[in-house]
Motif scaffolding. Structure first.
Motif, PDB file in Angstrom:
ATOM      1  N   ASP A 179       0.875  -1.174   0.000  1.00 57.01           N
ATOM      2  CA  ASP A 179       0.000   0.000   0.000  1.00 57.01           C
ATOM      3  C   ASP A 179       0.911   1.222   0.000  1.00 57.01           C
ATOM      4  OD1 ASP A 179      -1.632   2.172   0.607  1.00 57.01           O
ATOM      5  OD2 ASP A 179      -2.884   1.048   1.999  1.00 57.01           O
ATOM      6  N   ILE A 180       0.857   2.012  -1.080  1.00 53.91           N
ATOM      7  CA  ILE A 180       1.740   3.179  -1.153  1.00 53.91           C
ATOM      8  C   ILE A 180       0.930   4.477  -1.212  1.00 53.91           C
ATOM      9  CG2 ILE A 180       3.731   1.956  -2.049  1.00 53.91           C
ATOM     10  CD1 ILE A 180       3.095   2.793  -4.780  1.00 53.91           C
ATOM     11  N   ASN A 181      -0.205   4.484  -0.509  1.00 57.82           N
ATOM     12  CA  ASN A 181      -0.962   5.731  -0.384  1.00 57.82           C
ATOM     13  C   ASN A 181      -0.113   6.829   0.230  1.00 57.82           C
ATOM     14  OD1 ASN A 181      -3.963   5.837  -1.117  1.00 57.82           O
ATOM     15  ND2 ASN A 181      -3.781   3.792  -0.224  1.00 57.82           N
ATOM     16  N   ASN A 182       0.789   6.457   1.137  1.00 57.76           N
ATOM     17  CA  ASN A 182       1.643   7.454   1.787  1.00 57.76           C
ATOM     18  C   ASN A 182       2.883   7.810   0.973  1.00 57.76           C
ATOM     19  OD1 ASN A 182       0.203   8.018   4.194  1.00 57.76           O
ATOM     20  ND2 ASN A 182       0.816   6.040   5.027  1.00 57.76           N
ATOM     21  N   SER A 183       3.128   7.074  -0.112  1.00 56.34           N
ATOM     22  CA  SER A 183       4.338   7.324  -0.920  1.00 56.34           C
ATOM     23  C   SER A 183       4.030   7.147  -2.404  1.00 56.34           C
ATOM     24  CB  SER A 183       5.461   6.380  -0.482  1.00 56.34           C
ATOM     25  OG  SER A 183       4.997   5.043  -0.405  1.00 56.34           O
ATOM     26  N   PRO A 184       3.138   7.967  -2.954  1.00 55.65           N
ATOM     27  CA  PRO A 184       2.721   7.773  -4.351  1.00 55.65           C
ATOM     28  C   PRO A 184       3.839   7.943  -5.366  1.00 55.65           C
ATOM     29  CG  PRO A 184       1.901   9.867  -3.482  1.00 55.65           C
ATOM     30  CD  PRO A 184       2.444   9.101  -2.318  1.00 55.65           C
ATOM     31  N   ASP A 185       4.917   8.644  -5.006  1.00 59.10           N
ATOM     32  CA  ASP A 185       6.023   8.798  -5.957  1.00 59.10           C
ATOM     33  C   ASP A 185       6.708   7.468  -6.263  1.00 59.10           C
ATOM     34  OD1 ASP A 185       5.606  11.483  -6.238  1.00 59.10           O
ATOM     35  OD2 ASP A 185       7.187  12.101  -4.865  1.00 59.10           O
ATOM     36  N   LEU A 186       6.493   6.461  -5.413  1.00 62.96           N
ATOM     37  CA  LEU A 186       7.093   5.153  -5.644  1.00 62.96           C
ATOM     38  C   LEU A 186       6.344   4.323  -6.673  1.00 62.96           C
ATOM     39  CD1 LEU A 186       8.088   3.880  -2.075  1.00 62.96           C
ATOM     40  CD2 LEU A 186       9.581   4.815  -3.842  1.00 62.96           C
ATOM     41  N   PHE A 187       5.140   4.738  -7.042  1.00 59.87           N
ATOM     42  CA  PHE A 187       4.295   3.865  -7.862  1.00 59.87           C
ATOM     43  C   PHE A 187       4.948   3.469  -9.180  1.00 59.87           C
ATOM     44  CE2 PHE A 187      -0.278   2.752  -7.115  1.00 59.87           C
ATOM     45  CZ  PHE A 187      -0.332   1.728  -8.043  1.00 59.87           C
ATOM     46  N   PRO A 188       5.505   4.393  -9.977  1.00 61.64           N
ATOM     47  CA  PRO A 188       6.063   3.968 -11.270  1.00 61.64           C
ATOM     48  C   PRO A 188       7.168   2.924 -11.145  1.00 61.64           C
ATOM     49  CG  PRO A 188       5.758   6.353 -11.226  1.00 61.64           C
ATOM     50  CD  PRO A 188       5.527   5.873  -9.826  1.00 61.64           C
ATOM     51  N   ILE A 189       8.128   3.141 -10.239  1.00 58.50           N
ATOM     52  CA  ILE A 189       9.238   2.200 -10.141  1.00 58.50           C
ATOM     53  C   ILE A 189       8.791   0.902  -9.471  1.00 58.50           C
ATOM     54  CG2 ILE A 189      10.124   3.090  -7.937  1.00 58.50           C
ATOM     55  CD1 ILE A 189      12.109   1.663 -10.965  1.00 58.50           C
ATOM     56  N   THR A 190       7.806   0.965  -8.579  1.00 60.51           N
ATOM     57  CA  THR A 190       7.286  -0.261  -7.971  1.00 60.51           C
ATOM     58  C   THR A 190       6.570  -1.108  -9.019  1.00 60.51           C
ATOM     59  OG1 THR A 190       7.055   0.864  -5.837  1.00 60.51           O
ATOM     60  CG2 THR A 190       5.848  -1.177  -6.108  1.00 60.51           C
ATOM     61  N   ALA A 191       5.910  -0.460  -9.971  1.00 63.27           N
ATOM     62  CA  ALA A 191       5.264  -1.194 -11.062  1.00 63.27           C
ATOM     63  C   ALA A 191       6.297  -1.926 -11.912  1.00 63.27           C
ATOM     64  CB  ALA A 191       4.449  -0.233 -11.929  1.00 63.27           C
ATOM     65  N   VAL A 192       7.447  -1.288 -12.155  1.00 62.04           N
ATOM     66  CA  VAL A 192       8.523  -1.951 -12.909  1.00 62.04           C
ATOM     67  C   VAL A 192       9.061  -3.140 -12.114  1.00 62.04           C
ATOM     68  CG1 VAL A 192      10.853  -1.667 -13.825  1.00 62.04           C
ATOM     69  CG2 VAL A 192       9.124   0.103 -14.226  1.00 62.04           C
ATOM     70  N   LEU A 193       9.243  -2.969 -10.805  1.00 63.09           N
ATOM     71  CA  LEU A 193       9.671  -4.089  -9.963  1.00 63.09           C
ATOM     72  C   LEU A 193       8.708  -5.257 -10.104  1.00 63.09           C
ATOM     73  CD1 LEU A 193      11.345  -5.370  -7.615  1.00 63.09           C
ATOM     74  CD2 LEU A 193       9.806  -4.159  -6.032  1.00 63.09           C
ATOM     75  N   ALA A 194       7.401  -4.986 -10.044  1.00 64.53           N
ATOM     76  CA  ALA A 194       6.395  -6.047 -10.115  1.00 64.53           C
ATOM     77  C   ALA A 194       6.476  -6.816 -11.427  1.00 64.53           C
ATOM     78  CB  ALA A 194       4.998  -5.454  -9.935  1.00 64.53           C
ATOM     79  N   ALA A 195       6.891  -6.148 -12.493  1.00 65.46           N
ATOM     80  CA  ALA A 195       6.996  -6.809 -13.797  1.00 65.46           C
ATOM     81  C   ALA A 195       8.034  -7.920 -13.796  1.00 65.46           C
ATOM     82  CB  ALA A 195       7.325  -5.783 -14.882  1.00 65.46           C
ATOM     83  N   PHE A 196       8.971  -7.910 -12.821  1.00 65.45           N
ATOM     84  CA  PHE A 196      10.021  -8.924 -12.748  1.00 65.45           C
ATOM     85  C   PHE A 196       9.864  -9.827 -11.527  1.00 65.45           C
ATOM     86  CE2 PHE A 196      11.849  -5.701 -15.504  1.00 65.45           C
ATOM     87  CZ  PHE A 196      12.407  -6.476 -16.512  1.00 65.45           C
ATOM     88  N   CYS A 197       8.708  -9.796 -10.880  1.00 62.32           N
ATOM     89  CA  CYS A 197       8.433 -10.657  -9.733  1.00 62.32           C
ATOM     90  C   CYS A 197       7.445 -11.736 -10.167  1.00 62.32           C
ATOM     91  CB  CYS A 197       7.844  -9.847  -8.572  1.00 62.32           C
ATOM     92  SG  CYS A 197       9.008  -8.674  -7.856  1.00 62.32           S
ATOM     93  N   GLN A 198       7.812 -12.989  -9.959  1.00 57.52           N
ATOM     94  CA  GLN A 198       7.003 -14.101 -10.437  1.00 57.52           C
ATOM     95  C   GLN A 198       5.634 -14.096  -9.770  1.00 57.52           C
ATOM     96  OE1 GLN A 198       8.529 -16.279 -12.681  1.00 57.52           O
ATOM     97  NE2 GLN A 198       6.531 -17.185 -13.077  1.00 57.52           N
ATOM     98  N   GLY A 199       4.570 -14.017 -10.575  1.00 54.78           N
ATOM     99  CA  GLY A 199       3.212 -14.037 -10.047  1.00 54.78           C
ATOM    100  C   GLY A 199       2.534 -12.685 -10.181  1.00 54.78           C
ATOM    101  N   ARG A 200       1.392 -12.543  -9.526  1.00 51.98           N
ATOM    102  CA  ARG A 200       0.599 -11.310  -9.611  1.00 51.98           C
ATOM    103  C   ARG A 200       0.804 -10.458  -8.364  1.00 51.98           C
ATOM    104  NH1 ARG A 200      -5.572 -10.809 -11.689  1.00 51.98           N
ATOM    105  NH2 ARG A 200      -4.394 -10.850 -13.642  1.00 51.98           N
ATOM    106  N   SER A 201       1.350  -9.277  -8.561  1.00 50.02           N
ATOM    107  CA  SER A 201       1.550  -8.322  -7.463  1.00 50.02           C
ATOM    108  C   SER A 201       0.390  -7.338  -7.408  1.00 50.02           C
ATOM    109  CB  SER A 201       2.869  -7.556  -7.647  1.00 50.02           C
ATOM    110  OG  SER A 201       3.980  -8.424  -7.572  1.00 50.02           O
ATOM    111  N   SER A 202       0.134  -6.833  -6.211  1.00 51.50           N
ATOM    112  CA  SER A 202      -0.952  -5.870  -6.000  1.00 51.50           C
ATOM    113  C   SER A 202      -0.391  -4.620  -5.325  1.00 51.50           C
ATOM    114  CB  SER A 202      -2.046  -6.487  -5.121  1.00 51.50           C
ATOM    115  OG  SER A 202      -3.043  -5.539  -4.811  1.00 51.50           O
TER     116      SER A 202
END
Length: 653
Positions: A532-555
Motif C-alpha cells: 500500500d503506497i498511499n503514503n508514498s505515491p512517488d514510488l508507484f512507477p518504479i514499484t510497477a517496474v519491480l512487479a513486472a520482474f516478480c514471479q506471479g501477480r503483485s498488487s
C-alpha cells in the motif's frame, strides 16, 4: 537466478568468491566448507548477497549436528535453508519452527541418484515437501531417458509458481538445469569453474551457465552511489530558513528545478541566498508589517504552490496570486478551497472560466485566522504542511485535526524540520490496534496537531538528507539486475519513500544497511508482493517496474493518489506497462501486475518490449522507464528526458 554451490572452502575464499559480479547467490555447504561456528555466524550475518545454508549428514556429521550448524546460519541471516525431506521427524518439526521465527525460506529437498520413480510417486514427494514446511521444493533424480526427464519436468504443472526446483543428474541431462529456469524455478545451481571437489554429473561451471542464462548480458553493479538532496526536505528547509531570524546553513545541497524554484521564492520573500555545495540563507525574521507581494511564481512545484498559500495568507496583505508553469498548470489544487475556507481564506482560479476546480494560477484572498479546524487529509500532505509552517506564526494557538490522512510521513517531515528552526508542534495519532502493534502509519485514521501561537523561526545549521525517492530507482535496478549500493541515505528518515526497502524485502530482494547510511540491495529470487503506497505515491512507477520482474501477480494499492501528479500517473503507468508487454489491470484502488523473473523472460523470449514511450513530462516516469530498459529486448526511447531536471538532472543508471 543462478546459485553457485560452494564446497570445501575457507571463510576468506568464500568472501572472495562472493565479490564476483557473476555470483548472484550461493549455497554454502556447511558439511564440507571449513567454517567453525563463529565463522558461520559471521558469514551469514554480513553477506550482502543471498545465501543458502545446506548441511548434509555425512561421515562425522550426524543429523543432529547438521541441524545445529543450519540453525546457526538461519539465526545469523541465511536467505534460505535446505533440509532433506528424509530428515528425522523431530528435527524436521524443530527446524521448520526456527525458519518460521527467523523469516527464512525453507527448501525441502529430495534426491534419488539411482533412478527416476514413476509420476505418481514424484507427485507424492512434491506434496510431502510442501506438507513438511517447504517454501521451495527441490526434487533431483537420475534420468536415463527423455521419458524420465519428462516425468520430472511435469511436476512444474503441479507446483505453485516459483516454488519448485526440479532437474535431473547426468551429463545427458545437463540442460535440465537450464530448463528448470525456463519452466519457472526461482533459481538453479552451478559450480565454481575451479571447484576441486568431484564434479556432480551435469553441473555447469558458473561462467558457462551465466552466459547460457543471460545470453551475454552483464550484471548491473553500481557501488558508492550518492543521491541528491531530498527536494521534499530542501524545499521546506529553504522556505523555513527564508522566514527565520539570522543566517542558516543547509549542507549537502544539490540543485534541481524544484529546489531552485524554492530559492527563487525565498528571494522573492526578501531572503538572501548564496549557493554552493551548501546553501547560506539569511532570513527576513519576524514579519512586523504585511509583505507587499501580489504574485509569486512557484515554477512546476506542487509542494511550493500549496505551501505558499497559507504562508502568504499569514504574512501577506490579504490578496495575491500563486503562479507556475508547465505541468503544474494542469494539476488541480485538491481540497485547497475547502481547507483554506476553514481558516477564513478563499482560494479560486484567477481565470473565472476555469470553473470550480482550482488550478494554478490561483487567486488567494483573506488572512489566515488561527483556531480549531477539522480538515480532510485524503488530498495529500502539501497544503497541510503549509498550515503547519504558518499557524505557529499566528498570535493565537490552533488545533488542527486531519482526518483520513494520506502521505502522513510528509506532514511529520514538516514537523521534524521545523524543530531545527525552533518551532514546536505536538501531535496525537488515532488508529486501531494494528497501527500500534505494527507501527504502520497506513492504519492511522486521523492525527491532531496542537500548535502554540506566537512562535518565530530561528536560523539553523544542518545537512539535507539524501533522497529516497531517487534512490528507489537504483535499488530496484539492483534487486532485479544485480547490485546497487548507495552511501548517503538516512535509514531512520521520515521520508515516506524509505518504504521502498520494505517493498523490496516483501518481494524477496536482499537488503542491508549500515549505521553510517550505506544501503545495499542485491539480486535475489523475487516473488509477487502486495503493498500500500498511499503514503508514498512517488514510488508507484518504479514499484510497477519491480512487479513486472516478480514471479506471479503483485498488487499495489494507492491508485487514487496518482491522479494529480505531474501526469495522470495511473493512466501513464498502465500505458507504460502495456507498451512494455506486461499484463496489468486496475481494480478499485489496486493495480494488479503479472510478473515474470528476469531469467524466465530471457529464456522464454519474453523480455520487455522496447520502442517509443511518452514520459508525459513526468520525471518519475522517466526514471522508471530507464530502469525497465535494463530488461528490454530492444532500446526504449523516451520523448522527454529533460523533465528529470525537476528533481534529479544528473540521473543515470
Amino acid at each position: 537466478m543462478i546459485c553457485t554451490c560452494l564446497r570445501g572452502l575457507s571463510l576468506s575464499r568464500i568472501l572472495e568468491v562472493l565479490e564476483s559480479p557473476l555470483v548472484e547467490m550461493a549455497e554454502i555447504r556447511l558439511d564440507s566448507c571449513q567454517l567453525d561456528d563463529s565463522q558461520i555466524e559471521e558469514l551469514f550475518s554480513q553477506s550482502e548477497k543471498p545465501l543458502i545454508a545446506t548441511c548434509r549428514p555425512a561421515d562425522g556429521i550426524s543429523a543432529q549436528e547438521a541441524e545445529r550448524r543450519l540453525c546457526i546460519a538461519v539465526q545469523a541471516g541465511a536467505r534460505f535453508a535446505d533440509l532433506e525431506l528424509q530428515a528425522p521427524a523431530n528435527i524436521s518439526r524443530h527446524f521448520q519452527k526456527i525458519c518460521r521465527e527467523c523469516g527464512v525460506g525453507l527448501i525441502r529437498s529430495w534426491h534419488n541418484e539411482d533412478c527416476t520413480p514413476d509420476g505418481e510417486y514424484l507427485e507424492q514427494i512434491l506434496e510431502r515437501c510442501y506438507r513438511y514446511g517447504a517454501h521451495i521444493a527441490k526434487i533431483v533424480t537420475a534420468a536415463s531417458s527423455p521419458e524420465e526427464l519428462a516425468r520430472v519436468q511435469a511436476l512444474y504443472e503441479k507446483a505453485p509458481a516459483g516454488r519448485l526446483i526440479a532437474f535431473c543428474l547426468g551429463e545427458r541431462q545437463r540442460d535440465s538445469r537450464l530448463d528448470c529456469l525456463r519452466l519457472g524455478s526461482p533459481f538453479s545451481y552451478a559450480r565454481l569453474a575451479d571447484d576441486w571437489f568431484p564434479v556432480i554429473p551435469g553441473q555447469w561451471p558458473l561462467p558457462e551457465f551465466h552466459n547460457a542464462v543471460y545470453t551475454g548480458r552483464q550484471p548491473y553493479c553500481r557501488r558508492s552511489l550518492k543521491m541528491p538532496s531530498s527536494k521534499s526536505f530542501a524545499q521546506r528547509a529553504i522556505i523555513a530558513a527564508a522566514l527565520a531570524e539570522g543566517t542558516s546553513h543547509l549542507g549537502r545541497f544539490t540543485p534541481c528545478d524544484d529546489s531552485l524554484a524554492a530559492i527563487g521564492l525565498a528571494r522573492r520573500l526578501g531572503a538572501r541566498v548564496e549557493i554552493s555545495d551548501s546553501l547560506t540563507i539569511t532570513g527576513i525574521g519576524p514579519v512586523k508589517a504585511p509583505l507587499d507581494i501580489d504574485r509569486l511564481d512557484v515554477g512546476e512545484s506542487g509542494l511550493l504552490a500549496r505551501m505558499i498559500i497559507p504562508l502568504m495568507a499569514t504574512l501577506g496583505k490579504g490578496s495575491f496570486v500563486v503562479d507556475g508553469c508547465r505541468t503544474l498548470l494542469q494539476r488541480p489544487l485538491s481540497n485547497a478551497s475547502d481547507i483554506m475556507a476553514a481558516f477564513g481564506v478563499m482560494v479560486s482560479n484567477e481565470d473565472a472560466e476555469r470553473g470550480k476546480t482550482v488550478f494554478v494560477p490561483a487567486r488567494v484572498r483573506g488572512n489566515l485566522i488561527p483556531g480549531i479546524a477539522d480538515v480532510p487529509g485524503n488530498g495529500g500532505s502539501q497544503l497541510i504542511s503549509g498550515l503547519l509552517m504558518s499557524l505557529p506564526l499566528c498570535r493565537k494557538p490552533s488545533t488542527l485535526f486531519v482526518s483520513d490522512p494520506k502521505s502522513l510521513p510528509y506532514m511529520f517531515i514538516t514537523v521534524d524540520l521545523l524543530k531545527h528552526f525552533g518551532i514546536r508542534i505536538e501531535s496525537e495519532m488515532e488508529g486501531d490496534s494494528q497501527m500500534l502493534e505494527q507501527q504502520d502509519w497506513s492504519y492511522c485514521t486521523g492525527v491532531t496537531f496542537h500548535i502554540k501561537g506566537g512562535q518565530s523561526l530561528k536560523a539553523a545549521d544542518f545537512d539535507l538528507e539524501g533522497d529516497w525517492s531517487a534512490a528507489a530507482n537504483y535499488l530496484v535496478a539492483g534487486a532485479v539486475f544485480g547490485l546497487a549500493e548507495i552511501d548517503n541515505l538516512d535509514c531512520a528518515s521520515l521520508q515516506a519513500d524509505l518504504s521502498i526497502t520494505d517493498i523490496l524485502v516483501e518481494a524477496g530482494a536482499s537488503v542491508s544497511s549500515t549505521e553510517d547510511g550505506k544501503v545495499c540491495v542485491c539480486k535475489a529470487p523475487l516473488e509477487a508482493f502486495s503493498c500500500d503506497i498511499n503514503n508514498s505515491p512517488d514510488l508507484f512507477p518504479i514499484t510497477a517496474v519491480l512487479a513486472a520482474f516478480c514471479q506471479g501477480r503483485s498488487s499495489i494499492s494507492g491508485v487514487g493518489r496518482l491522479r494529480g501528479k505531474e501526469s495522470d500517473r495511473a493512466s501513464s503507468i498502465m500505458e507504460m506497462l502495456s507498451g512494455l508487454g506486461v499484463d496489468a489491470l486496475i481494480r478499485d484502488d489496486d493495480m494488479l501486475i503479472d510478473g515474470e523473473s528476469l531469467a524466465f523472460r530471457i529464456l522464454n523470449g519474453r523480455l520487455l518490449r522496447g520502442g517509443d514511450f511518452s514520459s508525459h513530462h513526468d520525471h518519475r516516469m522517466v526514471m522508471a522507464l530507464e530502469v525497465a530498459s535494463l530488461g528490454a529486448a530492444s532500446p526504449i526511447r523516451i520523448d522527454d528526458r529533460e523533465c528529470l531536471s525537476k528533481s534529479f538532472p544528473e540521473f543515470a543508471l
